[in-house]
Design an enzyme around this catalytic site. Structure first.
Site, PDB file in Angstrom:
ATOM      1  N   LYS A 186      25.696 -62.546 -22.648  1.00  0.00           N
ATOM      2  CA  LYS A 186      26.525 -61.716 -23.524  1.00  0.00           C
ATOM      3  C   LYS A 186      26.559 -62.300 -24.948  1.00  0.00           C
ATOM      4  O   LYS A 186      26.111 -63.420 -25.169  1.00  0.00           O
ATOM      5  CB  LYS A 186      27.930 -61.584 -22.936  1.00  0.00           C
TER       6      LYS A 186
HETATM    7  C1  LIG Z   1      28.355 -58.155 -17.786  1.00  0.00           C
HETATM    8  C2  LIG Z   1      29.072 -56.908 -17.467  1.00  0.00           C
HETATM    9  C3  LIG Z   1      30.075 -56.844 -16.494  1.00  0.00           C
HETATM   10  C4  LIG Z   1      30.392 -57.968 -15.566  1.00  0.00           C
HETATM   11  O1  LIG Z   1      30.656 -59.168 -16.212  1.00  0.00           O
HETATM   12  P1  LIG Z   1      30.399 -60.552 -15.420  1.00  0.00           P
HETATM   13  O2  LIG Z   1      30.937 -61.561 -16.385  1.00  0.00           O
HETATM   14  O3  LIG Z   1      28.927 -60.666 -15.235  1.00  0.00           O
HETATM   15  O4  LIG Z   1      31.143 -60.499 -14.165  1.00  0.00           O
HETATM   16  C5  LIG Z   1      30.745 -55.647 -16.324  1.00  0.00           C
HETATM   17  N1  LIG Z   1      30.456 -54.567 -17.049  1.00  0.00           N
HETATM   18  C6  LIG Z   1      29.476 -54.576 -17.970  1.00  0.00           C
HETATM   19  C7  LIG Z   1      29.203 -53.329 -18.764  1.00  0.00           C
HETATM   20  C8  LIG Z   1      28.734 -55.742 -18.198  1.00  0.00           C
HETATM   21  O5  LIG Z   1      27.756 -55.736 -19.102  1.00  0.00           O
END
Ligand SMILES: *Cc1c(COP(=O)(O)O)cnc(C)c1O
Length: 367
Positions: A186
């Site tokens: 991210k």
């Molecule tokens: C990354 C992501 C998640 C989940 O996040 P994690 O930290 O991997 O549990 C949920 N929704 C979206 C749109 C994402 O990109």
């Protein structure tokens, strides 16, 4: 085709980490306080400020943050939550884990929940809307917010890909409860980690309680209900504080690369991301469309780019309503299905240099 050496491969994601993060983690290790210390609280306060929210509560992942946010808004068994089918599957899984049922509404040109399709799906069981700001591109929150208000529904934003995004100059956190992921790919990361931001003190308090086994405010190993261990560690929070310091720089680097692609890539052959006029897109991904009738189809194009040392991605190739656990719901979302077969994410992260992005644009023009 010339062989490309490994060091010139342009990856689709790379975390921005430096000596600041290293030093911060070592300080935590030497302090002896690995959890439930001052860094998580400081990270939460700084995160709330950065996203325009009044409060933020850190959790172990974006997925646990989504689940806790829904639970804190009272979503539970028998409820329905209207969401987008064009997202990472974690969005829908959180609804199921809360005991509720996802109802998928199709997407608009921004590839986000289409507000014009939501109202027809509202039933007496509908409890919440869970729109996603896919790829870091804000959804039409004004219209979705108005629908939520009109029907007395909770509005929880999946902003996992959209830290730093805003609408008309207002951080997403100012529009109501939002959920962020701090996963390794991210825009800012703590390895694993998540955050719920909210302007509702009751929601913040409930998320904070549930992530910590629902400890009673009075302490003394008393618990008011069944809770969870979804805590963030001090090491992660220490990294997160350094990452927040980088947020402005990483966001402008992504937007600068995106502005380059907007100019340099043939937008007729490869339709560009559709951004609403007042949206501040943070380009977690820069997503082109490769229309079905193109001279090179999306999948062969992706393989050719890979051979030229350019990493790409498809976010996401199978919409959630077509995934095994959700197929039986029988959702009708043709726009999401078409997008899934046409989308291609090209490298836009801050590690992409000017030479890299020129190589990407040249390769797209040549193929
Ligand atoms: C990354 C992501 C998640 C989940 O996040 P994690 O930290 O991997 O549990 C949920 N929704 C979206 C749109 C994402 O990109």
């Amino acid at each position: 085709m010339k062989a490309v050496s490994l060091e010139s491969y342009i990856p689709i994601a790379r975390p921005q980490l430096g000596p600041e993060e290293e030093k911060a983690v070592i300080e935590v290790l030497r302090s002896g306080q690995l959890v439930q210390g001052p860094r998580v609280a400081a990270f939460e306060a700084a995160f709330a400020t950065a996203t325009g929210a009044e409060q933020a509560v850190a959790t172990s992942s974006g997925s646990t943050a989504l689940f806790l946010a829904l639970a804190a808004h009272g979503v539970g068994p028998g409820d329905e939550v209207i969401t987008s089918p064009l997202t990472f599957i974690a969005t829908a899984n959180a609804i199921v884990q809360a005991g509720a049922r996802p109802v998928f509404a199709d997407v608009d040109d921004t590839l986000n929940l289409d507000p014009t399709r939501v109202e027809a799906l509202i039933s007496p069981r509908t409890k919440a809307l869970l729109p996603v700001h896919l790829h870091g591109n804000p959804c039409d929150l004004r219209q979705l917010g108005a629908i939520a208000e009109r029907h007395g529904l909770a509005l929880v934003q999946d902003a996992c890909q959209a830290v730093g995004a805003s609408i008309a100059g207002r951080g997403l956190g100012s529009f109501g409860t939002a959920v962020y992921s701090l996963y390794a790919t991210k825009n800012i990361t703590t390895g694993e980690g998540g955050m719920v931001t909210t302007n509702d003190p009751a929601v913040a308090a409930r998320v904070a309680a549930l992530r910590h086994q629902a400890y009673s405010a009075g302490g003394g190993y008393r618990h008011d209900e069944v809770g969870y261990n979804y805590r963030l560690t001090e090491m992660q929070a220490a990294i997160g504080l350094c990452q927040l310091d980088r947020l402005e720089a990483v966001t402008s680097a992504r937007r600068d690369n995106a502005a380059f692609y907007d100019q340099a890539v043939d937008g007729v052959r490869f339709p560009r991301p559709h951004v609403l006029p007042t949206s501040f897109h943070v380009y977690h991904q820069y997503v082109l469309r490769v229309p079905a009738g193109s001279r090179v189809q999306r999948d062969p194009l992706q393989s050719e780019l890979d051979l030229r040392g350019i990493g790409t991605g498809v976010h996401y190739p199978v919409p959630v309503h077509c995934q095994q656990p959700y197929r039986e719901l029988g959702a009708d979302c043709p726009a999401a299905e078409r997008a899934s077969s046409e989308m291609l994410s090209i490298p836009v992260h801050p590690g992409v240099s000017e030479a890299d992005r020129e190589r990407v644009a040249a390769a797209l023009a040549a193929l």
